[in-house]
Motif scaffolding. Structure first.
Motif, short mmCIF file in Angstrom:
data_model
loop_
_atom_site.label_atom_id
_atom_site.label_comp_id
_atom_site.label_asym_id
_atom_site.label_seq_id
_atom_site.Cartn_x
_atom_site.Cartn_y
_atom_site.Cartn_z
N PRO A 249 0.80 -1.23 0.00
CA PRO A 249 0.00 0.00 0.00
C PRO A 249 0.83 1.27 0.00
N ASP A 279 -3.12 -0.71 5.79
CA ASP A 279 -3.41 0.44 4.93
C ASP A 279 -3.82 1.61 5.82
N THR A 280 -3.70 2.81 5.27
CA THR A 280 -4.10 4.03 5.97
C THR A 280 -4.61 5.03 4.94
N VAL A 281 -5.80 5.60 5.19
CA VAL A 281 -6.35 6.60 4.27
C VAL A 281 -7.00 7.72 5.09
N THR A 283 -10.14 10.38 4.80
CA THR A 283 -11.36 10.67 4.06
C THR A 283 -11.60 12.18 4.01
N ARG A 310 -7.29 -5.86 1.70
CA ARG A 310 -6.81 -4.48 1.88
C ARG A 310 -7.48 -3.54 0.88
N TRP A 313 -11.05 -3.04 1.82
CA TRP A 313 -11.17 -2.14 2.97
C TRP A 313 -11.01 -0.68 2.54
N ARG A 314 -10.04 -0.39 1.68
CA ARG A 314 -9.84 0.99 1.23
C ARG A 314 -11.06 1.49 0.48
N THR A 317 -13.98 1.99 2.91
CA THR A 317 -13.73 3.13 3.79
C THR A 317 -13.95 4.44 3.05
N LEU A 318 -13.42 4.52 1.83
CA LEU A 318 -13.62 5.74 1.05
C LEU A 318 -15.10 5.92 0.67
#
Length: 479
Positions: A249, A279-281, A283, A310, A313-314, A317-318
């Motif tokens: 990621p 992962d890290t995002v 928003t 992963r 999930w991204r 989440t988005l």
């Protein structure tokens, strides 16, 4: 607590020629090969100068003089060698007799194959075929080298090497020697450029030259094959490495006032990707979402499933999902994509509020993160409430826990590969408390970010007495 056992699961053949192969007349010994140092410098190192009677394919005693010579008198041993022999995929490479297959059309019997020995003094066996149809039937696993007469008639008169090209297609794994006339040395050199290991002049054959040529051609073919396989292996490894690097990621944290660090080490040898994933995002509302997970096992199938989870999930989440709804949807993805119904995944998600002072945490059979607030000591976040690992219960629930962080903090998420290493030679595991002690020690020494993660993993490995056997992933967010 982590789910027990996580990370520890395990064209049709043509009709044969009606004329049977013949035995060779008495060999004639001529002078040394004048080209032994041109295309086969290694030949001279193996010469013995000795001569023995060629051994027929069946391994019996040689035929009596005149037996099998000429049309209408087939040698029964040669006939047996023709019976439905399948073409060889890989020539024999053991320490037994070397076998030479001669392919030439010489009704007058003018060509004599001299007596030959291999490097260990064993006789080199000789088989004969009058055309490529017979040769295809005789290319069995015990054939090491093919001696091809370039004067064989070819269907393509415009290509003088058409017969050689067809033989190379029939015997891609066998060493090939080209046999040419003394007035066509250039044709022999061209045969080497096309793919033969060497060429020999028809009028200059003797036992020493031919035996050296056969042995050299076999070894050169083996070396060429090994070199090609090594090159192909390197290319595959490079392609796999590029693919795996592309699947790792890239955190989406633009605009977030947070520092991010990650450490990742797969348990599989020579791999870049394992069953752990993270992962890290950020928003649009300013919330930073972080996740780390672990698919049971650490093979290529688990690595692929981790990438799928992963990415899912991204995307979820988005799209605005979080907490229980997000994990329930991820479980559906896992259930549809896993190869084995017993495969599961643990997960930890943390949603950090836009002001950075609090977070909501969900645990799905995963160890709780480590938090350090201000200048205090690192501590473990509460393990409860904790939902089941994804894929274990069809209708699981994953409650959210609110966590206060304060104005200054660091948060470390990790997989159980970091805490399941042993301490010394006994059965005692490092565990969460042991890992927490390592983190405190290194933080007290002033380590932060990637240095803190790397030093903690290395310390766990040293206590284990060697490399950690499971995948290890850890991420650190700080404010």
């Amino acid at each position: 607590m982590p789910v027990p056992g996580n990370g520890n699961r395990p064209g049709p053949a043509q009709a044969p020629s009606s004329t049977a192969p013949r035995a060779h007349p008495t060999p004639v010994t001529l002078s040394d090969h004048p080209r032994a140092g041109l295309y086969g410098a290694g030949l001279l190192a193996h010469g013995t100068g000795l001569a023995v009677t060629p051994v027929p394919p069946s391994g019996d005693t040689p035929p009596e003089p005149g037996e099998g010579e000429g049309p209408g008198k087939p040698d029964p041993r040669h006939e047996a060698a023709h019976q439905d022999a399948a073409p060889s995929a890989t020539p024999a490479t053991g320490a037994g007799h070397l076998t030479l297959l001669l392919v030439e059309n010489d009704p007058a019997g003018a060509l004599s194959i001299p007596e030959m020995l291999d490097a260990s003094g064993k006789p080199i066996r000789v088989r004969t075929a009058r055309n490529l149809t017979e040769a295809a039937r005789l290319l069995t696993d015990d054939v090491h080298c093919v001696l091809l007469d370039l004067n064989l008639p070819a269907a393509d008169d415009d290509d003088p090497l058409a017969v050689l090209r067809r033989l190379l297609d029939l015997a891609p794994h066998h060493a090939v020697l080209a046999l040419t006339a003394s007035e066509d040395v250039e044709g022999g050199a061209e045969a080497v450029r096309v793919g033969a290991q060497d060429f020999l002049v028809r009028d200059e054959l003797d036992g020493r030259v031919l035996s050296r040529a056969v042995r050299y051609a076999v070894e050169r073919k083996r070396a060429d094959t090994a070199q090609r396989q090594l090159a192909e292996g390197r290319l595959r490894a490079q392609e796999n490495a590029r693919l795996e690097r592309g699947l790792l990621p890239t955190p989406l944290l633009e605009g977030a006032p947070l520092r991010f660090a990650a450490h990742y080490r797969p348990g599989r040898s020579r791999a870049l990707l394992g069953g752990d994933f993270y992962d890290t995002v950020r928003t649009p509302d300013g919330t930073v979402h972080a996740m780390i997970g672990d698919v049971s096992g650490h093979g290529p199938d688990e690595a692929a499933l981790g990438v799928e989870l992963r990415i899912a999930w991204r995307a979820l989440t988005l799209a605005g999902l979080s907490g229980d709804r997000l994990l329930a949807t991820l479980q559906e993805v896992l259930e549809h994509e896993r190869e084995d119904e017993e495969t599961f995944a643990t997960l930890c998600t943390v949603d950090i509020a836009p002001d950075g002072r609090s977070a909501a945490m969900c645990l799905a059979g995963h160890p709780a993160p480590v938090v350090r607030r201000g200048g205090g000591r690192a501590e473990l976040l509460p393990q409860e409430p904790c939902g089941p690992a994804l894929g274990l219960l069809p209708r699981g629930r994953w409650p959210r826990t609110q966590v206060g962080l304060g104005p200054e903090w660091s948060l470390m998420l990790y997989t159980d590969g970091l805490i399941e290493g042993r301490i010394g030679a006994g059965s005692l595991r490092l565990g969460q408390e042991g890992m927490l002690a390592l983190v405190r020690e290194h933080q007290g020494a002033g380590l932060r970010g990637a240095e803190l993660l790397e030093s903690t993993v290395h310390a766990a490995r040293d206590l284990n007495g060697g490399e950690l056997t499971d995948d290890v992933a850890a991420i650190l967010l700080a404010r």
